[in-house]
Motif scaffolding. Sequence first.
Motif, PDB file in Angstrom:
ATOM      1  N   LYS A  52       0.529  -7.462  -8.620  1.00 55.05           N
ATOM      2  CA  LYS A  52       1.833  -7.135  -9.214  1.00 55.05           C
ATOM      3  C   LYS A  52       2.956  -7.813  -8.423  1.00 55.05           C
ATOM      4  O   LYS A  52       3.900  -8.356  -9.002  1.00 55.05           O
ATOM      5  CB  LYS A  52       2.049  -5.634  -9.263  1.00 55.05           C
ATOM      6  N   VAL A  53       2.848  -7.805  -7.100  1.00 61.90           N
ATOM      7  CA  VAL A  53       3.844  -8.464  -6.259  1.00 61.90           C
ATOM      8  C   VAL A  53       3.829  -9.971  -6.528  1.00 61.90           C
ATOM      9  O   VAL A  53       4.885 -10.597  -6.644  1.00 61.90           O
ATOM     10  CB  VAL A  53       3.589  -8.166  -4.767  1.00 61.90           C
ATOM     11  N   GLU A  54       2.635 -10.546  -6.641  1.00 61.70           N
ATOM     12  CA  GLU A  54       2.533 -11.981  -6.907  1.00 61.70           C
ATOM     13  C   GLU A  54       3.132 -12.324  -8.264  1.00 61.70           C
ATOM     14  O   GLU A  54       3.814 -13.342  -8.403  1.00 61.70           O
ATOM     15  CB  GLU A  54       1.087 -12.434  -6.795  1.00 61.70           C
ATOM     16  N   LYS A  55       2.912 -11.487  -9.251  1.00 60.38           N
ATOM     17  CA  LYS A  55       3.514 -11.705 -10.580  1.00 60.38           C
ATOM     18  C   LYS A  55       5.037 -11.676 -10.474  1.00 60.38           C
ATOM     19  O   LYS A  55       5.723 -12.510 -11.073  1.00 60.38           O
ATOM     20  CB  LYS A  55       3.026 -10.643 -11.563  1.00 60.38           C
ATOM     21  N   GLN A  56       5.565 -10.746  -9.695  1.00 55.90           N
ATOM     22  CA  GLN A  56       7.013 -10.668  -9.484  1.00 55.90           C
ATOM     23  C   GLN A  56       7.526 -11.911  -8.761  1.00 55.90           C
ATOM     24  O   GLN A  56       8.614 -12.406  -9.064  1.00 55.90           O
ATOM     25  CB  GLN A  56       7.375  -9.403  -8.699  1.00 55.90           C
ATOM     26  N   MET A  57       6.743 -12.430  -7.820  1.00 58.41           N
ATOM     27  CA  MET A  57       7.128 -13.654  -7.110  1.00 58.41           C
ATOM     28  C   MET A  57       7.197 -14.834  -8.076  1.00 58.41           C
ATOM     29  O   MET A  57       8.119 -15.646  -8.005  1.00 58.41           O
ATOM     30  CB  MET A  57       6.152 -13.966  -5.976  1.00 58.41           C
ATOM     31  N   LYS A  74       0.832  -1.205   0.000  1.00 57.99           N
ATOM     32  CA  LYS A  74       0.000   0.000   0.000  1.00 57.99           C
ATOM     33  C   LYS A  74       0.871   1.262   0.000  1.00 57.99           C
ATOM     34  O   LYS A  74       0.648   2.190  -0.775  1.00 57.99           O
ATOM     35  CB  LYS A  74      -0.935  -0.005   1.216  1.00 57.99           C
ATOM     36  N   LYS A  75       1.885   1.280   0.853  1.00 52.69           N
ATOM     37  CA  LYS A  75       2.799   2.427   0.936  1.00 52.69           C
ATOM     38  C   LYS A  75       3.578   2.614  -0.359  1.00 52.69           C
ATOM     39  O   LYS A  75       3.893   3.731  -0.747  1.00 52.69           O
ATOM     40  CB  LYS A  75       3.776   2.257   2.093  1.00 52.69           C
ATOM     41  N   GLY A  76       3.896   1.499  -1.018  1.00 53.55           N
ATOM     42  CA  GLY A  76       4.661   1.550  -2.263  1.00 53.55           C
ATOM     43  C   GLY A  76       3.822   1.898  -3.478  1.00 53.55           C
ATOM     44  O   GLY A  76       4.351   2.110  -4.571  1.00 53.55           O
TER      45      GLY A  76
END
Length: 142
Positions: free
Chosen positions: A93-98, A85-87
């Motif tokens: 998007k984070v899951e895709k990066q994972m 949230k802060k970012g």
Amino acid sequence: MKKMTFIIILLFSFNGIAEDKICKTSKTNINICDVAKEIQKEVSSTLPQKISKNLFLRSISSSLNVLTLHAKLLYSREYLENAIKKGGITMSKVEKQMYEMTNNIVCTQSPLKLFINLGGIINYQYIFEDGESYLLIPVNTC
């Protein structure tokens, strides 16, 4: 009783045939299930292992042609969601990066890449520090 015995024998026969189809590769005569057991034995002797500041590889298991690596994130879901949230990015998007990072980790290590190319599957099971499951990421192509 004879009918029941016949059915049980028939079921076990089909199970063995299905396992042979999964374990024996058509390209080579390598038993990929045996390879999975060997990799599990070799890797488990090095665990637990710190991968990064916030990630530990805790354990590895195998079943037929599938290796599952159990990785522990050293933070909670709440911490991750607040950081996202802060970012100003999204959880998806984070899951895709994972997914991309996991695929990269697996496919840049020659033994694991070879295992995949022979028909193996590597799952990364990510859990938060409190034991809550986060992601199960399968890698079956490199």
